[in-house]
Design a protein around this motif. Sequence first.
Motif, PDB file in Angstrom:
ATOM      1  N   LYS A 158       2.362  -1.336  -3.415  1.00  0.00           N
ATOM      2  CA  LYS A 158       0.893  -1.125  -4.143  1.00  0.00           C
ATOM      3  C   LYS A 158      -0.082  -0.580  -3.560  1.00  0.00           C
ATOM      4  O   LYS A 158      -0.766   0.473  -4.021  1.00  0.00           O
ATOM      5  CB  LYS A 158       0.623  -2.622  -4.865  1.00  0.00           C
ATOM      6  N   GLU A 159      -0.353  -0.853  -2.305  1.00  0.00           N
ATOM      7  CA  GLU A 159      -1.406  -0.443  -1.797  1.00  0.00           C
ATOM      8  C   GLU A 159      -1.582   1.242  -1.253  1.00  0.00           C
ATOM      9  O   GLU A 159      -2.250   2.104  -1.642  1.00  0.00           O
ATOM     10  CB  GLU A 159      -1.893  -1.037  -0.274  1.00  0.00           C
ATOM     11  N   LEU A 160       0.103   1.602  -0.948  1.00  0.00           N
ATOM     12  CA  LEU A 160       0.240   3.029  -0.940  1.00  0.00           C
ATOM     13  C   LEU A 160       0.286   3.937  -2.038  1.00  0.00           C
ATOM     14  O   LEU A 160      -0.212   4.859  -1.974  1.00  0.00           O
ATOM     15  CB  LEU A 160       1.555   2.933  -0.058  1.00  0.00           C
ATOM     16  N   THR A 161       0.820   3.202  -2.997  1.00  0.00           N
ATOM     17  CA  THR A 161       0.538   3.880  -4.354  1.00  0.00           C
ATOM     18  C   THR A 161      -0.622   4.285  -4.610  1.00  0.00           C
ATOM     19  O   THR A 161      -1.263   5.463  -5.141  1.00  0.00           O
ATOM     20  CB  THR A 161       1.192   3.095  -5.389  1.00  0.00           C
ATOM     21  N   ARG A 162      -1.597   3.330  -4.467  1.00  0.00           N
ATOM     22  CA  ARG A 162      -2.894   3.419  -4.809  1.00  0.00           C
ATOM     23  C   ARG A 162      -3.701   4.689  -3.870  1.00  0.00           C
ATOM     24  O   ARG A 162      -4.260   5.338  -4.460  1.00  0.00           O
ATOM     25  CB  ARG A 162      -3.779   2.212  -4.422  1.00  0.00           C
ATOM     26  N   GLU A 163      -3.361   4.554  -2.740  1.00  0.00           N
ATOM     27  CA  GLU A 163      -3.772   5.721  -1.833  1.00  0.00           C
ATOM     28  C   GLU A 163      -3.235   7.096  -2.260  1.00  0.00           C
ATOM     29  O   GLU A 163      -3.871   7.829  -2.114  1.00  0.00           O
ATOM     30  CB  GLU A 163      -3.364   5.429  -0.360  1.00  0.00           C
ATOM     31  N   VAL A 164      -2.042   6.927  -2.581  1.00  0.00           N
ATOM     32  CA  VAL A 164      -1.455   8.386  -2.900  1.00  0.00           C
ATOM     33  C   VAL A 164      -2.072   8.924  -4.174  1.00  0.00           C
ATOM     34  O   VAL A 164      -2.229  10.017  -4.386  1.00  0.00           O
ATOM     35  CB  VAL A 164       0.164   8.514  -3.234  1.00  0.00           C
ATOM     36  N   ARG A 165      -2.354   7.843  -5.270  1.00  0.00           N
ATOM     37  CA  ARG A 165      -3.006   8.451  -6.548  1.00  0.00           C
ATOM     38  C   ARG A 165      -4.554   9.054  -6.046  1.00  0.00           C
ATOM     39  O   ARG A 165      -5.030   9.866  -6.749  1.00  0.00           O
ATOM     40  CB  ARG A 165      -2.894   7.571  -7.416  1.00  0.00           C
ATOM     41  N   GLU A 166      -4.944   8.337  -5.186  1.00  0.00           N
ATOM     42  CA  GLU A 166      -6.367   8.571  -4.627  1.00  0.00           C
ATOM     43  C   GLU A 166      -6.427  10.018  -4.130  1.00  0.00           C
ATOM     44  O   GLU A 166      -7.154  10.849  -4.335  1.00  0.00           O
ATOM     45  CB  GLU A 166      -7.057   7.753  -3.726  1.00  0.00           C
ATOM     46  N   HIS A 167      -5.223  10.492  -3.109  1.00  0.00           N
ATOM     47  CA  HIS A 167      -5.210  11.531  -2.762  1.00  0.00           C
ATOM     48  C   HIS A 167      -4.844  12.626  -3.764  1.00  0.00           C
ATOM     49  O   HIS A 167      -5.487  13.950  -3.581  1.00  0.00           O
ATOM     50  CB  HIS A 167      -4.098  11.580  -1.385  1.00  0.00           C
ATOM     51  N   ASN A 168      -4.154  12.271  -4.592  1.00  0.00           N
ATOM     52  CA  ASN A 168      -3.555  13.476  -5.571  1.00  0.00           C
ATOM     53  C   ASN A 168      -4.859  13.840  -6.393  1.00  0.00           C
ATOM     54  O   ASN A 168      -5.199  14.991  -6.719  1.00  0.00           O
ATOM     55  CB  ASN A 168      -2.546  12.899  -6.406  1.00  0.00           C
ATOM     56  N   LYS A 209       2.500  -3.899   0.102  1.00  0.00           N
ATOM     57  CA  LYS A 209       2.138  -2.747   0.862  1.00  0.00           C
ATOM     58  C   LYS A 209       2.469  -1.554   0.105  1.00  0.00           C
ATOM     59  O   LYS A 209       1.755  -0.530  -0.131  1.00  0.00           O
ATOM     60  CB  LYS A 209       2.907  -2.808   1.805  1.00  0.00           C
TER      61      LYS A 209
END
Length: 75
Positions: free
Chosen positions: A35-45, A33
């Motif tokens: 790792k998935e949240l980190t990926r989503e935050v990077r995408e948003h940034n 979870k």
Amino acid sequence: MIESVITACITGALAFCGVLVSNSKAQAVTDTKLKELTREVREHNNFARRMPVVEEQIKVINHRISDLEEYHKGE
């Protein structure tokens, strides 16, 4: 009496093993979870970093359209 102590020690050891296995599975789920949240935050940034560029491009496009409209009104 010694049998009760041995039984308690065995039960305690098995319970401890069960807790270790359970915690490792829970930790694996948490890691996934995270790792998935980190990926989503990077995408948003990345999106947030690109938006001002897009907004500036839209301003330029709107000015060009206005210039073209003014040019064609004069014809």
